[in-house]
Design an enzyme around this catalytic site. Structure first.
Site, PDB file in Angstrom:
ATOM      1  CG  HIS A 118      43.609  41.060  49.043  1.00 35.63           C
ATOM      2  ND1 HIS A 118      43.883  41.135  47.690  1.00 35.63           N
ATOM      3  CD2 HIS A 118      42.864  42.164  49.324  1.00 35.63           C
ATOM      4  CE1 HIS A 118      43.332  42.231  47.181  1.00 35.63           C
ATOM      5  NE2 HIS A 118      42.717  42.878  48.154  1.00 35.63           N
ATOM      6  CG  MET A 149      49.987  34.512  41.598  1.00 32.77           C
ATOM      7  SD  MET A 149      48.703  33.289  41.338  1.00 32.77           S
ATOM      8  CE  MET A 149      48.077  33.826  39.766  1.00 32.77           C
ATOM      9  CG  HIS A 208      44.967  49.230  46.917  1.00 27.05           C
ATOM     10  ND1 HIS A 208      45.375  49.823  45.742  1.00 27.05           N
ATOM     11  CD2 HIS A 208      44.071  48.291  46.540  1.00 27.05           C
ATOM     12  CE1 HIS A 208      44.747  49.283  44.723  1.00 27.05           C
ATOM     13  NE2 HIS A 208      43.938  48.347  45.165  1.00 27.05           N
ATOM     14  N   GLY A 209      48.224  48.399  46.623  1.00 24.92           N
ATOM     15  CA  GLY A 209      48.623  47.202  45.876  1.00 24.92           C
ATOM     16  C   GLY A 209      49.282  47.615  44.592  1.00 24.92           C
ATOM     17  CG  ASN A 247      42.395  41.641  43.354  1.00 32.17           C
ATOM     18  OD1 ASN A 247      41.418  41.436  44.073  1.00 32.17           O
ATOM     19  ND2 ASN A 247      42.768  42.862  43.017  1.00 32.17           N
TER      20      ASN A 247
END
Lengths: 140, 489
Positions: free
Chosen positions: B243, B389, B412-413, B211
């Site tokens: 990232h 994405m 964080h995500g 990722n």
């Protein structure tokens, strides 16, 4: 090249290899081949170049993780990928082997994921009758 | 945005004590030294239970020296020992655990601004992504453009971002906008093994697979005008998000020290429910050695993103025919979401030093904290949340409330919801490329067949995760960023 038996284990974020074999060296070599299969097509990897591996650990599970992590180190640092694993010595705490493969080639090897580490997650090596089995989860 | 209200029974072992705050009481498992606290909503807590991540939150509560609670963020999912999305602070007489930092030490996010308006660049996105793809190696077998000698990698491990700047990869002011001013304190390259260095010498300035990404994005929405202006963001602006982490270096350091910690945990007689919570006292040789090696690996992660940013600036110079400084490509901020740090926090009315583990969680310090760059002191520390994405990423800032709720931490995500195999089954790589292209997103992928593993549908809804964090007060939204071009391994 002799048959290697292994299965891919699916996880949400990572992936694992499960295998069964009639001997411990066979089990270790099956799982190593399974790991190669996560990264590339093992049939396309020629055992052209050899490396010697010798490692120690506190117990059998630790030894399996150490074996796989040593292969990962060679893959990452020397840009090699392996398709033959000849284990010459294997005890509860010590392993010696010669592994063979070639330089990673994106045009030839049909590259897949990058395996970054072998983990202790849900790691178990079991012996039932005359059969050894184990499952290892990888960080990818 | 109002979050969905539902009255459902939480999973067994968990009770909702406040909106979006779920507690695992100590009584849930004998041996828990503190309760577990999970920030979530009804759907996210169900997902956490299904993933067995709730038990991992409880497991962390067994660790000696853990203070107040074992925390977990809304994007929680299971990991090695600690769940991903976990935060655990230890008293200085407590332990440190590599599983609480993660394999990819200092995986994190960096955001570069530009003066370019996205509408002026959209027509050239394929060209932009192609140039980035030429310059920034990615994926398996991707060798870096920068090859380090063993002496040089020691420099990177010891000095982090400063090594890059001293060697021409970046601007001197960049270090001011990186966590810890560009180098984690106490780093000791000698405690990083030859194996780890061997993996890293060809990897500086590489993105890696999975990722990780470099994304060219547009500022789609601004939620906080003052904060956006302070950070240098404006609606419709072109920005670049990176990232990535410490690549093979961090993974090898984690592997090496997990082995060492396994031995030490036995020697100390710690009773832990999971082998991967292997730990050592912070003031022991094993504990100190891990922290010094972790800091060094962390420096590699910071330096890696610095080197990638340098390659991005260089690429833009070629594309736009002018200097990166003239393009306004200043670094907004760089912060990790896999690291342990010593920090001062209010504990029972006293300022107390704690070692805070954050794995898949980002430090989010509030306004006025000395760790926040002076230029941002009024608004708080920036946090970048990389989305998948197809949807969005976010810029947030930390808050004072976060300091009280969770040692100044946020998510964080998004976290995965399906296995890679299931994701690939749902849609092939080429079909996904076509779908993203139809949405105006250009993708340069090192491996198209595997691209669906990282498809948007494989991940939780990042907007939902960010909104829960905001509802609890862990962080505040500043801007939403839409991907225009994606570079993936």
């Amino acid at each position: 090249m002799s048959e290697h038996f292994f299965e891919v284990v699916e996880h949400t974020a990572d992936v694992g290899i499960r295998s069964e074999a009639s001997s411990l060296p066979r089990l270790f070599s099956n799982i190593a081949m399974g790991m190669t299969s996560l990264m590339a097509d093992p049939r396309k990897v020629e055992p052209a170049e050899s490396k010697k591996i010798e490692i120690e650990a506190e117990d059998l599970e630790g030894l399996l993780v150490e074996w796989l992590n040593e292969l990962i180190y060679l893959i990452d640092a020397e840009n090699l990928i392996f398709s033959r694993f000849e284990i010459s010595d294997l005890s509860e705490t010590h392993l010696a082997a010669t592994v063979s493969g070639e330089a990673i080639d994106p045009t030839k090897h049909e590259l897949k994921v990058q395996v970054k580490a072998a983990t202790y997650h849900q790691l178990k090596i079991e012996k039932k009758d005359s059969s050894w089995s184990a499952q290892v989860i990888f960080d990818i | 945005m109002a979050l969905p209200k539902r009255h459902v029974v939480p999973p067994s072992g968990v009770r909702e004590i406040r909106p979006h705050v779920y507690e695992i009481p100590r009584e849930h498992r004998p041996g828990m030294r503190v309760p577990g606290v999970i920030f979530a909503d009804p759907d996210l807590i169900e997902a956490a239970a299904a993933d067995r991540a709730i038990e991992q939150v409880a497991n962390v509560a067994f660790l000696p020296g853990i203070v107040r609670a074992s925390y977990a963020m809304p994007d929680i999912h299971w990991g090695y020992g600690f769940p991903i999305g976990g935060v655990a602070a230890m008293a200085v007489d407590g332990v440190v655990s590599p599983g609480g930092v993660g394999f990819d030490i200092s995986c994190g996010v960096r955001l570069l601004r530009t003066d370019i308006e996205a509408k002026d660049a959209r027509g050239r996105m394929a060209q932009i992504m192609h140039e980035l793809s030429r310059n920034i190696p990615k994926g398996l077998g991707g060798r870096g453009k920068i090859t380090l000698t063993l002496t040089q990698i020691a420099g990177v491990l010891g000095q982090g971002v400063k090594w890059c700047i001293d060697n021409g990869y970046g601007w001197p002011e960049d270090a001011n906008f990186v966590e810890q001013s560009g180098a984690y304190p106490g780093a000791d390259p000698d405690l990083v093994s030859a194996h780890a260095k061997g993996r890293g010498v060809n990897q500086l300035g590489t993105v890696g697979s999975g990722n990780h990404f470099v994304e060219v994005q547009e500022v789609a929405e601004v939620f906080d005008n003052q904060a956006a202006t302070t950070l240098g963001l404006f609606p419709g602006q072109l920005v670049v998000m990176i990232h990535s982490g410490s690549r093979g270096v961090g993974h090898q350091v984690c592997t090496d020290y997990l082995k060492e910690m396994g031995r030490v945990t036995k020697e100390y007689g710690f009773e832990l429910p999971d082998r991967q919570l292997a730990c050592a006292p912070l003031d022991s040789a094993a504990g100190k050695n891990y922290l010094k090696a972790m800091a060094a690996a962390g420096n590699f992660g910071l330096a890696n993103r610095q080197a990638i940013a340098h390659l991005v600036r260089q690429s833009f110079e070629v594309l736009f025919g002018t200097g990166a400084m003239a393009l306004g490509m200043r670094l907004i901020y760089d912060v990790s979401h896999n690291i342990a740090q010593f920090e001062n926090h209010e504990l029972d009315g006293k300022t107390t030093e704690l070692c805070v583990h954050r794995k898949g969680a980002t430090r989010a310090f509030g306004p006025g904290r000395p760790e926040v760059p002076a230029a941002y002191s009024e608004i708080g520390q920036p946090v970048m949340i990389p989305g998948d994405m197809g949807t969005a990423s976010y810029v947030l800032v930390g808050t004072e409330q976060s300091m009280r709720e969770c040692w100044g931490s946020t998510c964080h995500g998004a976290g995965r919801v399906m296995s890679r195999k299931a994701a690939v089954k749902q849609m092939g790589g080429r079909a996904l490329l076509a779908e993203l292209s139809a949405k105006g997103i250009v993708v340069e992928a090192g491996n198209v067949r595997m691209l669906s593993e990282e498809a948007p549908y494989a991940y939780k809804d990042v907007s939902r995760v960010v909104d829960v964090c905001e509802a609890v007060g862990l962080s505040k939204k500043v801007a939403k960023l839409r991907p225009l071009g994606v570079l993936k391994g």
